[in-house]
Write a protein that holds these residues in place. Structure first.
Motif, PDB file in Angstrom:
ATOM      1  N   PRO A 130      70.369  45.976   5.692  1.00 22.58           N
ATOM      2  CA  PRO A 130      71.516  45.955   4.770  1.00 22.58           C
ATOM      3  C   PRO A 130      71.206  45.435   3.372  1.00 22.58           C
ATOM      4  N   LEU A 131      70.515  44.301   3.257  1.00 23.90           N
ATOM      5  CA  LEU A 131      70.242  43.737   1.933  1.00 23.90           C
ATOM      6  C   LEU A 131      69.447  44.714   1.080  1.00 23.90           C
ATOM      7  N   GLU A 132      68.453  45.361   1.672  1.00 26.47           N
ATOM      8  CA  GLU A 132      67.627  46.324   0.943  1.00 26.47           C
ATOM      9  C   GLU A 132      68.460  47.514   0.457  1.00 26.47           C
ATOM     10  N   VAL A 133      69.323  48.019   1.321  1.00 24.92           N
ATOM     11  CA  VAL A 133      70.184  49.151   0.965  1.00 24.92           C
ATOM     12  C   VAL A 133      71.144  48.759  -0.149  1.00 24.92           C
ATOM     13  N   ILE A 134      71.788  47.635   0.015  1.00 23.81           N
ATOM     14  CA  ILE A 134      72.798  47.180  -0.951  1.00 23.81           C
ATOM     15  C   ILE A 134      72.151  46.914  -2.313  1.00 23.81           C
ATOM     16  N   GLY A 144      84.229  51.857  -8.678  1.00 24.82           N
ATOM     17  CA  GLY A 144      85.003  52.767  -7.841  1.00 24.82           C
ATOM     18  C   GLY A 144      84.136  53.696  -7.012  1.00 24.82           C
ATOM     19  N   GLY A 145      82.820  53.725  -7.290  1.00 24.97           N
ATOM     20  CA  GLY A 145      81.915  54.568  -6.518  1.00 24.97           C
ATOM     21  C   GLY A 145      81.714  54.033  -5.112  1.00 24.97           C
ATOM     22  N   GLU A 146      81.320  54.924  -4.208  1.00 23.29           N
ATOM     23  CA  GLU A 146      81.185  54.574  -2.798  1.00 23.29           C
ATOM     24  C   GLU A 146      79.733  54.537  -2.348  1.00 23.29           C
ATOM     25  N   LEU A 147      79.437  53.610  -1.460  1.00 23.46           N
ATOM     26  CA  LEU A 147      78.180  53.566  -0.737  1.00 23.46           C
ATOM     27  C   LEU A 147      78.491  53.914   0.706  1.00 23.46           C
ATOM     28  N   ILE A 148      77.830  54.950   1.233  1.00 24.30           N
ATOM     29  CA  ILE A 148      78.016  55.332   2.634  1.00 24.30           C
ATOM     30  C   ILE A 148      76.652  55.363   3.298  1.00 24.30           C
ATOM     31  N   VAL A 149      76.537  54.574   4.371  1.00 27.39           N
ATOM     32  CA  VAL A 149      75.274  54.393   5.061  1.00 27.39           C
ATOM     33  C   VAL A 149      75.471  54.660   6.545  1.00 27.39           C
ATOM     34  N   SER A 150      74.573  55.436   7.128  1.00 24.29           N
ATOM     35  CA  SER A 150      74.611  55.702   8.555  1.00 24.29           C
ATOM     36  C   SER A 150      74.466  54.389   9.316  1.00 24.29           C
ATOM     37  N   ALA A 151      75.282  54.204  10.355  1.00 26.91           N
ATOM     38  CA  ALA A 151      75.291  52.968  11.129  1.00 26.91           C
ATOM     39  C   ALA A 151      74.927  53.249  12.587  1.00 26.91           C
ATOM     40  N   GLY A 167      78.682  43.196  -5.971  1.00 29.11           N
ATOM     41  CA  GLY A 167      79.763  43.978  -6.565  1.00 29.11           C
ATOM     42  C   GLY A 167      80.348  45.039  -5.652  1.00 29.11           C
ATOM     43  N   LEU A 168      80.201  44.876  -4.335  1.00 28.31           N
ATOM     44  CA  LEU A 168      80.727  45.837  -3.372  1.00 28.31           C
ATOM     45  C   LEU A 168      81.728  45.168  -2.448  1.00 28.31           C
ATOM     46  N   PHE A 169      82.692  45.955  -1.964  1.00 26.76           N
ATOM     47  CA  PHE A 169      83.655  45.424  -1.009  1.00 26.76           C
ATOM     48  C   PHE A 169      84.521  46.554  -0.514  1.00 26.76           C
ATOM     49  N   PRO A 170      85.065  46.496   0.661  1.00 31.25           N
ATOM     50  CA  PRO A 170      84.574  45.808   1.844  1.00 31.25           C
ATOM     51  C   PRO A 170      83.658  46.738   2.606  1.00 31.25           C
ATOM     52  N   ASP A 171      83.210  46.325   3.776  1.00 34.86           N
ATOM     53  CA  ASP A 171      82.477  47.220   4.660  1.00 34.86           C
ATOM     54  C   ASP A 171      83.498  47.807   5.632  1.00 34.86           C
ATOM     55  N   ASN A 172      83.938  49.015   5.337  1.00 34.70           N
ATOM     56  CA  ASN A 172      84.837  49.720   6.243  1.00 34.70           C
ATOM     57  C   ASN A 172      83.967  50.479   7.236  1.00 34.70           C
ATOM     58  N   ARG A 185      82.208  50.065  -4.958  1.00 33.20           N
ATOM     59  CA  ARG A 185      81.817  49.217  -6.100  1.00 33.20           C
ATOM     60  C   ARG A 185      83.081  48.713  -6.764  1.00 33.20           C
ATOM     61  N   THR A 186      83.211  47.392  -6.839  1.00 34.94           N
ATOM     62  CA  THR A 186      84.448  46.807  -7.336  1.00 34.94           C
ATOM     63  C   THR A 186      84.493  46.650  -8.846  1.00 34.94           C
ATOM     64  N   GLY A 187      83.368  46.532  -9.475  1.00 36.39           N
ATOM     65  CA  GLY A 187      83.370  46.308 -10.923  1.00 36.39           C
ATOM     66  C   GLY A 187      81.955  46.234 -11.429  1.00 36.39           C
ATOM     67  N   MET A 188      81.730  45.433 -12.424  1.00 38.64           N
ATOM     68  CA  MET A 188      80.401  45.324 -13.012  1.00 38.64           C
ATOM     69  C   MET A 188      79.449  44.685 -12.014  1.00 38.64           C
ATOM     70  N   PHE A 189      78.191  45.066 -12.099  1.00 35.50           N
ATOM     71  CA  PHE A 189      77.180  44.612 -11.172  1.00 35.50           C
ATOM     72  C   PHE A 189      76.575  43.295 -11.648  1.00 35.50           C
ATOM     73  N   HIS A 190      76.702  42.274 -10.834  1.00 34.41           N
ATOM     74  CA  HIS A 190      76.084  40.975 -11.127  1.00 34.41           C
ATOM     75  C   HIS A 190      75.481  40.461  -9.846  1.00 34.41           C
ATOM     76  N   VAL A 191      74.225  40.138  -9.868  1.00 34.44           N
ATOM     77  CA  VAL A 191      73.571  39.575  -8.695  1.00 34.44           C
ATOM     78  C   VAL A 191      73.594  38.056  -8.821  1.00 34.44           C
ATOM     79  N   LYS A 192      74.021  37.373  -7.763  1.00 30.85           N
ATOM     80  CA  LYS A 192      73.956  35.915  -7.734  1.00 30.85           C
ATOM     81  C   LYS A 192      72.568  35.508  -7.291  1.00 30.85           C
ATOM     82  N   HIS A 193      71.971  34.575  -8.005  1.00 33.01           N
ATOM     83  CA  HIS A 193      70.623  34.098  -7.649  1.00 33.01           C
ATOM     84  C   HIS A 193      70.715  32.782  -6.933  1.00 33.01           C
TER      85      HIS A 193
END
Length: 193
Positions: A130-134, A144-151, A167-172, A185-193
């Motif tokens: 998951p972390l690598e994909v995200i 507003g774009g979508e990430l769809i991953v085979s589970a 910047g993603l939410f939720p995992d439906n 994608r909820t908004g601007m991309f910011h990675v927390k370090h």
């Protein structure tokens, strides 16, 4: 969303070649096509611009490009032989104007300004944890774009904090088979370090 019989026949021939090379799994090609069409069922609708991470032998990207003939695609593949195979077959399918193959790692694509926040949809199948994909997908998605991953059939939802940190939410997590993780994608991309 079914494929017409001509598209299914052409794509089966391409995927048979990919399977002979070991670039798609050993399952029946028809079953793998149907699984790929599950991405379309999980999506909010046809994208204008989509990216497939780790395209390998063409699943699910080639199927989705056929199912959504007005969408533009970027197929990301780090293996040169697989990238060349995909490029050749996209040209043979007459898709060179709308389907591009990029020989690169998915992570490097997310660092290229040309691709940042452009995709309506990012797909991945058998790409990684998951972390690598995200981390690879989030920078490519527009708000507003979508990430769809085979589970996997026994998958559990991805941690909310991991998604929100990117910047993603939720995992439906879809409940029907095949299963997919679906995040927006909820908004601007910011990675927390």
């Amino acid at each position: 969303m079914p494929l017409d019989s001509a598209d299914r026949t052409r794509l089966t021939a391409v995927l048979d070649q990919a399977q002979e090379r070991g670039w798609v799994g050993p399952q029946a090609i028809d079953r793998q096509i149907d699984h790929s069409l599950g991405f379309a069922a999980a999506a909010a609708g046809p994208p204008d611009h989509a990216v497939d991470l780790g395209s390998g032998g063409g699943l699910p990207a080639l199927i989705l490009a056929a199912a959504w003939p007005h969408s533009r695609w970027i197929l990301v593949e780090s293996s040169l032989p697989r990238a060349a195979f995909l490029e050749l077959h996209c040209a043979r399918l007459g898709w060179s104007e709308r389907v591009a193959v990029v020989h690169a790692t998915a992570e490097s694509l997310g660092q290229d300004k040309e691709y940042l926040a452009q995709a309506d949809l990012v797909t991945a199948r058998s790409f990684g944890p998951p972390l690598e994909v995200i981390k690879a997908a989030a920078p490519l998605l527009r708000p507003g774009g979508e990430l769809i991953v085979s589970a996997a059939p026994n998958a559990t939802p991805w941690p909310s904090q991991l998604l929100s940190d990117h910047g993603l939410f939720p995992d439906n997590l879809t409940s029907t088979s095949p299963r997919f993780h679906r995040s927006t994608r909820t908004g601007m991309f910011h990675v927390k370090h």
